[in-house]
Scaffold this active site. Sequence first.
Site, PDB file in Angstrom:
ATOM      1  N   LYS A   1      -2.157  -1.609  -3.873  1.00 58.44           N
ATOM      2  CA  LYS A   1      -2.967  -0.385  -3.829  1.00 58.44           C
ATOM      3  C   LYS A   1      -2.059   0.840  -3.860  1.00 58.44           C
ATOM      4  O   LYS A   1      -1.102   0.898  -3.075  1.00 58.44           O
ATOM      5  CB  LYS A   1      -3.804  -0.392  -2.539  1.00 58.44           C
ATOM      6  CG  LYS A   1      -4.756   0.778  -2.386  1.00 58.44           C
ATOM      7  CD  LYS A   1      -5.534   0.669  -1.078  1.00 58.44           C
ATOM      8  CE  LYS A   1      -6.498   1.848  -0.950  1.00 58.44           C
ATOM      9  NZ  LYS A   1      -7.219   1.824   0.340  1.00 58.44           N
TER      10      LYS A   1
ATOM     11  N   LYS B   1       0.860  -1.177   0.000  1.00 53.63           N
ATOM     12  CA  LYS B   1       0.000   0.000   0.000  1.00 53.63           C
ATOM     13  C   LYS B   1       0.898   1.230   0.000  1.00 53.63           C
ATOM     14  O   LYS B   1       1.606   1.504   0.967  1.00 53.63           O
ATOM     15  CB  LYS B   1      -0.914   0.007   1.226  1.00 53.63           C
ATOM     16  CG  LYS B   1      -1.907   1.177   1.246  1.00 53.63           C
ATOM     17  CD  LYS B   1      -2.817   1.077   2.456  1.00 53.63           C
ATOM     18  CE  LYS B   1      -3.843   2.195   2.500  1.00 53.63           C
ATOM     19  NZ  LYS B   1      -4.719   2.093   3.679  1.00 53.63           N
TER      20      LYS B   1
END
Length: 329
Positions: free
Chosen positions: A255, A201
């Site tokens: 992400k 992330k």
Amino acid sequence: MITGKYPSLRLRRSRKNDWSRRLIEENNLTPNDFILPLFLIDGKNKKQPIKSMPEVYRYSLDRISPVIDKAIKKGLPMVALFPYTEKKKKNYFGSEALNEDNLVCKAIQLIKKKYKNEIGIMCDVALDPYTSHGHDGIVNSGYVLNDETIEVLINQSLLQAQMGCDVLAPSDMMDGRIGKIRKSLDKNGYQMTQILSYAVKYASSFYGPFRDAVGSSSLLKGSKKNYQMDFKNSDEAYREVALDIKEGADMIMIKPGLPYLDIIKLVKENFKIPVIAYQVSGEYSLLSNGIKNNLIKDHAILETLISFKRAGANAIVSYYADRLDKILK
């Protein structure tokens, strides 16, 4: 690799007709490839538009059944729950995350009671929707504490598993949390509860509309760069994934999605683990507003979604998942 030579080889031969193009296409999408995010809000009879995310809404619990019905009818395998927490319920430690009557817990129970296992439920494991400072963990002097945060995340995970969550998705980026959560789940009888680790992330500029959606944008103090990944790095992503797999992750999240197709490909090719791409709010809103303002055609949605599959993603978290009948036609 040389496969032939012009003019005996003409690659355009296979592109001439629609049937031929369909015959040799390498990647495709079905509803099985999508996870639908669902934003929750307190109150009754609410379907509240999110200004920064066209055609995306927050729903009160009494309005989520039609959304779930539609998702099941369209063949989606899972929904992901995200709460909009009222400011009065937020504090420095994110205590509302451990309240068995919070929005997520009540939504899990409602969905499981009505739908059983017709559709999977994914729950975010992190504190940012619940903290008054907007960070994903316990903060001390501007720094998010790792081990202290993990202790809270363990309890949040256990609570969500107890309520019936199928897939726990730690999105906090604390070191070592997957192993500790897995150990705690197994010890307490939740061996079959899956973990989808947000192993990769990035500290990205593409999260803005999501933070509006969960009500953390205006509260966030400082940046998240001391725990989320540096977007200049890819070797670091490899190490993060390796650690989380060793600690017990069942699936891996990348992400954001579109700016990190190289990372999706890197992880899939090297680890052969299910990889989920998150087409995040900033990607979604840029596309939607570009289409709305006639800057690009709506076919751009399918083009970007296919790019995730081409890179190696098994599934995609997308705010377009509830409109697949129009997108995949």
